[in-house]
Design a protein around this motif. Sequence first.
Motif, PDB file in Angstrom:
ATOM      1  N   LYS A 161      24.583 -10.726  -8.580  1.00 12.06           N
ATOM      2  CA  LYS A 161      23.066 -11.103  -8.698  1.00 12.06           C
ATOM      3  C   LYS A 161      22.836 -11.631 -10.085  1.00 12.06           C
ATOM      4  N   TYR A 162      23.153 -10.718 -11.004  1.00 14.78           N
ATOM      5  CA  TYR A 162      22.967 -11.122 -12.515  1.00 14.78           C
ATOM      6  C   TYR A 162      23.690 -12.243 -12.923  1.00 14.78           C
ATOM      7  N   ALA A 163      24.965 -12.343 -12.388  1.00 15.50           N
ATOM      8  CA  ALA A 163      25.693 -13.556 -12.562  1.00 15.50           C
ATOM      9  C   ALA A 163      24.998 -14.800 -12.397  1.00 15.50           C
ATOM     10  N   THR A 164      24.455 -14.921 -10.983  1.00 14.39           N
ATOM     11  CA  THR A 164      23.708 -16.150 -10.649  1.00 14.39           C
ATOM     12  C   THR A 164      22.424 -16.237 -11.352  1.00 14.39           C
ATOM     13  N   GLN A 165      21.760 -15.037 -11.878  1.00 13.34           N
ATOM     14  CA  GLN A 165      20.693 -15.255 -12.623  1.00 13.34           C
ATOM     15  C   GLN A 165      20.657 -15.876 -13.793  1.00 13.34           C
ATOM     16  N   PHE A 166      21.938 -15.511 -14.449  1.00 11.46           N
ATOM     17  CA  PHE A 166      22.222 -15.849 -15.919  1.00 11.46           C
ATOM     18  C   PHE A 166      23.344 -17.043 -15.864  1.00 11.46           C
ATOM     19  N   GLY A 167      23.543 -17.706 -14.816  1.00  6.52           N
ATOM     20  CA  GLY A 167      24.389 -18.804 -14.755  1.00  6.52           C
ATOM     21  C   GLY A 167      25.755 -18.548 -15.257  1.00  6.52           C
ATOM     22  N   ILE A 168      26.462 -17.224 -14.871  1.00  4.46           N
ATOM     23  CA  ILE A 168      27.770 -16.843 -15.494  1.00  4.46           C
ATOM     24  C   ILE A 168      28.707 -17.032 -14.355  1.00  4.46           C
ATOM     25  N   GLY A 169      29.889 -17.666 -14.603  1.00  7.92           N
ATOM     26  CA  GLY A 169      30.723 -18.157 -13.598  1.00  7.92           C
ATOM     27  C   GLY A 169      31.612 -17.130 -12.843  1.00  7.92           C
ATOM     28  N   HIS A 170      31.901 -16.106 -13.300  1.00 11.12           N
ATOM     29  CA  HIS A 170      32.661 -15.177 -12.562  1.00 11.12           C
ATOM     30  C   HIS A 170      32.060 -13.541 -12.753  1.00 11.12           C
ATOM     31  N   ALA A 171      32.207 -13.115 -11.501  1.00  8.87           N
ATOM     32  CA  ALA A 171      31.318 -11.690 -11.362  1.00  8.87           C
ATOM     33  C   ALA A 171      32.738 -10.872 -10.641  1.00  8.87           C
ATOM     34  N   TYR A 172      33.026  -9.646 -11.292  1.00  6.36           N
ATOM     35  CA  TYR A 172      33.973  -8.764 -11.026  1.00  6.36           C
ATOM     36  C   TYR A 172      33.484  -7.469 -10.737  1.00  6.36           C
ATOM     37  N   GLY A 173      34.074  -6.930  -9.579  1.00  9.93           N
ATOM     38  CA  GLY A 173      33.862  -5.483  -9.140  1.00  9.93           C
ATOM     39  C   GLY A 173      34.409  -4.301 -10.051  1.00  9.93           C
ATOM     40  N   SER A 174      35.468  -4.797 -11.089  1.00  6.56           N
ATOM     41  CA  SER A 174      36.064  -3.682 -11.782  1.00  6.56           C
ATOM     42  C   SER A 174      36.413  -4.542 -13.257  1.00  6.56           C
ATOM     43  N   PRO A 175      36.514  -3.380 -14.123  1.00  5.86           N
ATOM     44  CA  PRO A 175      36.970  -4.057 -15.493  1.00  5.86           C
ATOM     45  C   PRO A 175      38.222  -4.467 -15.370  1.00  5.86           C
ATOM     46  N   GLU A 176      39.258  -3.801 -14.838  1.00  3.58           N
ATOM     47  CA  GLU A 176      40.553  -4.101 -14.532  1.00  3.58           C
ATOM     48  C   GLU A 176      40.855  -6.002 -14.115  1.00  3.58           C
ATOM     49  N   GLU A 177      39.828  -6.383 -13.276  1.00  5.52           N
ATOM     50  CA  GLU A 177      39.783  -7.645 -12.849  1.00  5.52           C
ATOM     51  C   GLU A 177      39.215  -8.682 -13.683  1.00  5.52           C
ATOM     52  N   LEU A 178      38.344  -8.297 -14.662  1.00  9.66           N
ATOM     53  CA  LEU A 178      37.905  -9.018 -15.835  1.00  9.66           C
ATOM     54  C   LEU A 178      39.035  -9.237 -16.761  1.00  9.66           C
ATOM     55  N   LEU A 179      39.645  -8.057 -17.146  1.00  9.60           N
ATOM     56  CA  LEU A 179      40.578  -8.017 -18.005  1.00  9.60           C
ATOM     57  C   LEU A 179      41.899  -8.752 -17.871  1.00  9.60           C
ATOM     58  N   ALA A 180      41.958  -9.002 -16.573  1.00 17.37           N
ATOM     59  CA  ALA A 180      43.154  -9.880 -16.064  1.00 17.37           C
ATOM     60  C   ALA A 180      42.751 -11.254 -16.228  1.00 17.37           C
ATOM     61  N   ASN A 181      41.551 -11.583 -16.552  1.00  9.04           N
ATOM     62  CA  ASN A 181      41.258 -13.092 -16.725  1.00  9.04           C
ATOM     63  C   ASN A 181      41.695 -13.666 -18.081  1.00  9.04           C
ATOM     64  N   PRO A 182      42.499 -14.501 -17.919  1.00 12.76           N
ATOM     65  CA  PRO A 182      43.227 -15.162 -19.159  1.00 12.76           C
ATOM     66  C   PRO A 182      42.343 -15.987 -20.044  1.00 12.76           C
TER      67      PRO A 182
END
Length: 360
Positions: A45-66
């Motif tokens: 919801k917040y990613a859509t609100q602010f126009g942010i491309g990726h939304a992850y359900g865990s920090p680990e998924e985000l940190l795996a993004n190169p």
Amino acid sequence: MSSKIRVGIIGTGSWARYGHIPALQSLQDFEVVALAGRNKEKVEKYATQFGIGHAYGSPEELLANPDIDLAVVLAPTPEHGRLAKAVIAAGKDVYSEWPLSTTTAESEEILALAREKGVKHIVGLQRRFSPSSRYWHDLVRQGTVGKIRAVRMSVGVDAFGEVMPEFAKWALDAANFTEVLSIYGGHFHDMLFHGIGFPEKLMAVSVNQFPVTTIAETGEKVPYSSPNEVMVIGTLAGGGLFSVQLEGGQKHRTGLQIDITGTEGVLRITNARGFENKDDNAIAVMRNGVETFENLPVPAEYASLPVSHLDASSQDVAYLYAAYARDKATGSNKATTFDDALRQHQLIDQITASSAQFFS
């Protein structure tokens, strides 16, 4: 490769949405590319609100993004230490909200890990970067008040009082290091002492005046042991004295007042609020034999970023991010780092130890 610093934010609470995301999106050097949080639906919801491309359900998924250069830790305080270590292990630059962790020992460990890994590290002690703070710091260095004789700071807020909302119940556990001294003390001490120099010696007393807190939504009574009234006095280099009063749970908020008196004049810094400030601090001066304060507008060159549409509290964050971007580009060292966080941890330890000795 993008010329912008690509940012991933871990934690999507109100401070992320009110402070960090608007500040970053106002700065041309940054691009917020990802959000992560425990509630995937809310993150989306917040990613859509602010126009942010990726939304992850865990920090680990985000940190795996190169494609993330800087990971920002905005989760609740008990998670700061664990998440900062995870960011460092992933080899990304790390911004941790203050406090860096819940203990001085863990913060020392995190700083050592960041140094060993060679990543840049930033801590969210942003008040020293406001236009008003940078201006009055310069005025002190330029001798506007002469030699400092005394500094008095009072900070009064409504937080940490007799009634707290359900969502903040976790903060009532003293082990979570989320209280008047740690949160407001850390932020305002950094801003103050960066301008006047750190204490040489101090004495302190802290008390809990509301030993039971009521949860607003349920009426539950929860024991509370952390201090909500703190007073510190001490000496500065050069012979000046200082006093600090931190008061939580105010029904009538007094905000911020600082008086810096010297051999040549007086500076006064004020704000009606201690947090979520709509406007920057006001500065006034009294010198040259004049017996009343004169308002001292902050020169335009101190307000150098395109963030005037944001509240002052959000603007402070933008100025800290801008300092980090300059450090990264030029090799300078202006942003607040984990070294500054550790210094605040150690100062709080001194205050706590002094108060314990007072009551022994």
